[in-house]
Enzyme design. Structure first.
Site, PDB file in Angstrom:
ATOM      1  CD  GLU B  60      -1.883  -2.361   1.318  1.00 13.33           C
ATOM      2  OE1 GLU B  60      -0.762  -2.652   1.800  1.00 13.33           O
ATOM      3  OE2 GLU B  60      -2.743  -3.209   1.070  1.00 13.33           O
ATOM      4  CG  HIS B 129     -11.122  -6.463   6.490  1.00 19.82           C
ATOM      5  ND1 HIS B 129     -10.201  -7.034   7.326  1.00 19.82           N
ATOM      6  CD2 HIS B 129     -10.676  -6.708   5.235  1.00 19.82           C
ATOM      7  CE1 HIS B 129      -9.252  -7.621   6.605  1.00 19.82           C
ATOM      8  NE2 HIS B 129      -9.518  -7.428   5.326  1.00 19.82           N
TER       9      HIS B 129
HETATM   10  C1  LIG Z   1      -2.645  -4.594   4.093  1.00 18.83           C
HETATM   11  C2  LIG Z   1      -3.613  -5.424   3.363  1.00 18.83           C
HETATM   12  N1  LIG Z   1      -3.733  -5.294   2.037  1.00 18.83           N
HETATM   13  C3  LIG Z   1      -4.630  -6.026   1.366  1.00 18.83           C
HETATM   14  C4  LIG Z   1      -5.434  -6.922   2.015  1.00 18.83           C
HETATM   15  C5  LIG Z   1      -6.471  -7.719   1.256  1.00 18.83           C
HETATM   16  N2  LIG Z   1      -6.016  -9.104   1.162  1.00 18.83           N
HETATM   17  C6  LIG Z   1      -6.390 -10.018   2.061  1.00 18.83           C
HETATM   18  S1  LIG Z   1      -5.627 -11.476   1.816  1.00 18.83           S
HETATM   19  C7  LIG Z   1      -4.799 -10.883   0.488  1.00 18.83           C
HETATM   20  C8  LIG Z   1      -3.843 -11.775  -0.226  1.00 18.83           C
HETATM   21  C9  LIG Z   1      -2.726 -12.169   0.642  1.00 18.83           C
HETATM   22  O1  LIG Z   1      -1.853 -12.967  -0.072  1.00 18.83           O
HETATM   23  P1  LIG Z   1      -0.789 -13.871   0.653  1.00 18.83           P
HETATM   24  O2  LIG Z   1       0.028 -13.066   1.582  1.00 18.83           O
HETATM   25  O3  LIG Z   1      -0.086 -14.618  -0.408  1.00 18.83           O
HETATM   26  O4  LIG Z   1      -1.664 -14.856   1.539  1.00 18.83           O
HETATM   27  P2  LIG Z   1      -2.765 -15.907   1.052  1.00 18.83           P
HETATM   28  O5  LIG Z   1      -4.067 -15.208   1.068  1.00 18.83           O
HETATM   29  O6  LIG Z   1      -2.396 -16.380  -0.286  1.00 18.83           O
HETATM   30  O7  LIG Z   1      -2.714 -16.983   2.081  1.00 18.83           O
HETATM   31  C10 LIG Z   1      -5.127  -9.566   0.243  1.00 18.83           C
HETATM   32  C11 LIG Z   1      -4.598  -8.766  -0.853  1.00 18.83           C
HETATM   33  C12 LIG Z   1      -5.302  -7.010   3.411  1.00 18.83           C
HETATM   34  N3  LIG Z   1      -6.084  -7.812   4.146  1.00 18.83           N
HETATM   35  N4  LIG Z   1      -4.382  -6.271   4.058  1.00 18.83           N
END
Ligand SMILES: Cc1ncc(C[n+]2csc(CCOP(=O)(O)OP(=O)(O)O)c2C)c(N)n1
Ligand SMILES: [Mg+2]
Lengths: 322, 324
Positions: B60, B129
């Site tokens: 971000e 959220h």
């Molecule tokens: C700071 C932040 N940015 C965006 C999100 C939205 N979001 C939730 S899970 C996710 C993907 C996360 O990817 P990863 O770290 O690979 O974990 P995975 O979900 O694949 O287990 C996103 C973009 C969030 N919760 N927090």
């Protein structure tokens, strides 16, 4: 046939925990569909071998930081199914009294410093916890779970540098399921070999098959020894796959059904169960028996959660300050 | 006029502005193939390709930071921060860079950047959220803060935000995406800093924005049955605030309730209420009253979440209290 050398108790324990997590997640998917569970849930189905294998390599009083996909970490760290399920339904009997929910599911009394709705939110906490353990010379370690997507947050780099410089007892467990929501590692990261990110801070890393509970256990065991011994942080990258969509409405347009099938064919529970039978550690009947026993536990957990009351109105303002 | 949803209105604004101006582009997490976490950018990747609808890593600070840099050098980026709750990660970029570079450097640069984000409670997603953080942003001179409540406002204000040469934080509400409203077929924009009287009345003024605006209109409808005639004013832009329109209404009704979903202490109600005091104290027949979110992190539990933000019944009750 691949040989495995574990005791029957270990086999039962790992298999049961992985089944608990799988059935827990499958059940939540159902409950979301029936509107019994509300909000969102990031399900751990497919990735069970990581939480179970990693937790098998640490002691009860070691610590973890978890993620938005944290149900599996909670179960493997010793959280009880009924209170976890109640928390997901926002009930008073939940491990966070209904205030946390799926995204913040954590039974802190088990040494889980928290799931996190903020991707990357655990990195700083893990470094700080590692600092405490080092300053107090407790001999404990912190496992810091995070995803392939989270590694692109600035705080990964800031805290990895800090942990590296101060030689903090933190073992980073990267759950590389190839996607952060819809964006693949290839599309998100300039460096796709995630271990190289650790190398930038002189943190050693190893990549393992995250679908193999024993491979995860072995690698984490080795690096926990290293980090516990005062040599500083380390990282284990576990290659894995998330079975469900990111959320219930996710049409999964960013990946193919063939790819999904390939990973499901290597399912951590199926493969491990088969290995246990092949190596005559368990009989198929015993494997089936565990599965059935777990199904009963999940039913009981759901019943407990559904029957539990919601928090009372005055609880809105409780637990803000100590 | 045509009837479209709130998300579609935002989508059309992006589409129309991208069509008109090649320097407009979108970047953020999951905005391309996925079409945005709440589906707002659906179809744009197919139409404009990955050069102009850019999926980013989960970063971000860099999303906003790179938005600022590209805006300073000739582009008009619209960056998406999936949840306003994640703005904390980008807050230094917004507060110290986006908001200040023009002033600090003697007015010799501009930052035509839009940060689209989304906030509010209602989906029982818990503390990370569900927040309403607009009061953080209105404390930052040098940026503008927009919070549309209807599809008409959403479209017109977003287009104007993209045309504006200043950084704009444009905050959608997750519970409004499926709501519908009338939008003109033809091109239009709505000036920033201009409030809208959403309902005329003479007994009391309610100032409300975003989802609280809809709840206030529902409350007004019910109060009407009891003979209470409520005027509802939607500031639409919180910074700059159109205190003129709000004051005109209060001078007419002599009573005012400010409704918002953010935490009460230090919230938008405090600022709006104080500006009313400064501008029309002599016209008030009752103290300025605010209804706002509870001063707690948003709890997950559906029962507690509902209690934590003002709903229609809370508004009705408060209006009756004020009217005695
Ligand atoms: C700071 C932040 N940015 C965006 C999100 C939205 N979001 C939730 S899970 C996710 C993907 C996360 O990817 P990863 O770290 O690979 O974990 P995975 O979900 O694949 O287990 C996103 C973009 C969030 N919760 N927090
Ligand atoms: Mg991932």
């Amino acid at each position: 046939m691949s040989d495995i050398k574990i005791t029957k108790d270990e086999a039962v324990f790992y298999l049961k925990q992985m089944m608990q997590i799988r059935q827990f997640e499958d059940k939540i998917m159902d409950l979301l569909g029936q509107n019994v569970a509300e909000g969102g849930s990031h399900l751990y189905a497919g990735e069970e071998a990581i939480a179970v294998g990693a937790m098998a390599a640490i002691k009860k009083d070691d610590l973890i930081t978890s993620t938005h996909r944290g149900h599996g970490h909670c179960v493997a760290k010793g959280g009880e199914l009924p209170v976890l399920m109640a928390e997901i339904l926002g009930k008073q009997t939940g491990c966070c009294k209904g205030k946390g929910g799926s995204l913040h599911l954590a039974d802190v009394s088990t040494g889980n410093l928290g799931a996190n709705g903020v991707v990357g939110g655990g990195f700083g906490i893990a470094a700080g916890a590692g600092l405490t353990l080092k300053m107090k010379k407790t001999g404990q370690v912190v496992l810091c779970f995070f995803g392939d997507g989270a590694i692109n947050q600035g705080i990964f780099h800031e805290s990895a540098n800090m942990a590296g410089k101060w030689k903090l007892p933190v073992v980073y467990i990267c759950e590389n399921n190839m996607y952060g929501m819809s964006v693949s590692v290839e599309r998100a990261s300039a460096v796709t070999d995630l271990g190289k990110r650790a190398a930038a801070y002189d943190i050693p890393s190893e990549t393992v098959d995250g679908m193999d509970v024993l491979a995860v256990r072995e690698a984490v065991d080795k690096w926990v020894d290293y980090s516990r011994g005062g040599k500083g942080p380390s990282m284990v990258v576990c290659n894995t796959y998330r079975y469900y969509g990111h959320s219930r409405s996710d049409p999964r347009a960013y990946r193919t059904r063939e790819e999904e099938k390939e990973w499901r064919d290597r399912d951590c529970i199926k493969v491990f169960g088969r290995k246990c039978v092949d190596n005559k550690i368990l009989t198929q009947k015993q494997v089936d028996g565990i599965e059935k026993e777990v199904a009963g536990e999940i039913e009981a957990a759901v019943k407990f959660a559904v029957d539990s009351p919601y928090p009372a109105p005055e609880e809105l303002f409780e637990d803000l300050y100590s | 006029m045509k009837t479209i949803t709130y998300w579609k209105a935002i989508n059309e604004a992006l589409d129309e502005m991208m069509e008109k101006d090649p320097s407009v582009f979108v970047m953020g997490e999951d905005v391309a193939i996925y079409g945005g976490a709440y589906g707002v950018t659906r179809g744009l990747y197919e139409k404009y390709g990955e050069e102009r609808i850019r999926d980013t890593a989960i970063s971000e600070a860099a999303i906003v930071g790179a938005g600022i840099g590209s805006a300073m050098t000739g582009m008009r980026p619209v960056v998406e921060i999936m949840y306003v709750d994640f703005m904390g990660i980008a807050m230094d970029q917004l507060n110290n860079q986006a908001a200040k570079v023009r002033y600090m450097f003697g007015g010799k640069t501009t930052v035509p950047l839009v940060i689209r984000t989304e906030g509010g409670a209602g989906r029982t997603l818990g503390a990370h959220h569900s927040q309403s953080l607009e009061s953080w942003f209105i404390h930052i001179p040098g940026i503008k803060v927009v919070m549309p409540s209807t599809p008409y406002d959403a479209k017109g204000l977003l287009k104007e935000s993209i045309l504006d040469n200043n950084p704009v934080v444009y905050i959608e509400h997750k519970m409004l995406y499926g709501t519908k409203g009338e939008v003109p077929e033809e091109d239009y924009t709505i000036p920033l800093g201009k409030a809208d009287v959403k309902r005329k009345g003479k007994d009391i003024t309610i100032v409300a924005y975003s989802r609280s605006l809809l709840r206030s209109l529902d409350a007004a409808k019910e109060l009407e049955k009891e003979g209470i005639d409520v005027e509802v004013v939607d500031p639409r832009t919180l910074l700059p605030l159109d205190i003129g329109t709000i004051s005109d209404s209060v001078k007419k009704t002599h009573r005012v309730l400010v409704v918002s979903e953010d935490c009460k202490t230090g919230g938008t109600g405090a600022e709006i209420g104080m500006q009313i005091m400064e501008n029309c104290f002599d016209y008030l027949d009752a103290p300025v009253v605010r209804l706002a979110g509870a001063d707690v992190p948003m709890p997950k539990s559906p029962v507690l979440e509902k209690l934590a933000i003002p709903d229609k019944d809370d508004i009705i009750k408060k209006v009756k209290e004020i009217l005695g």
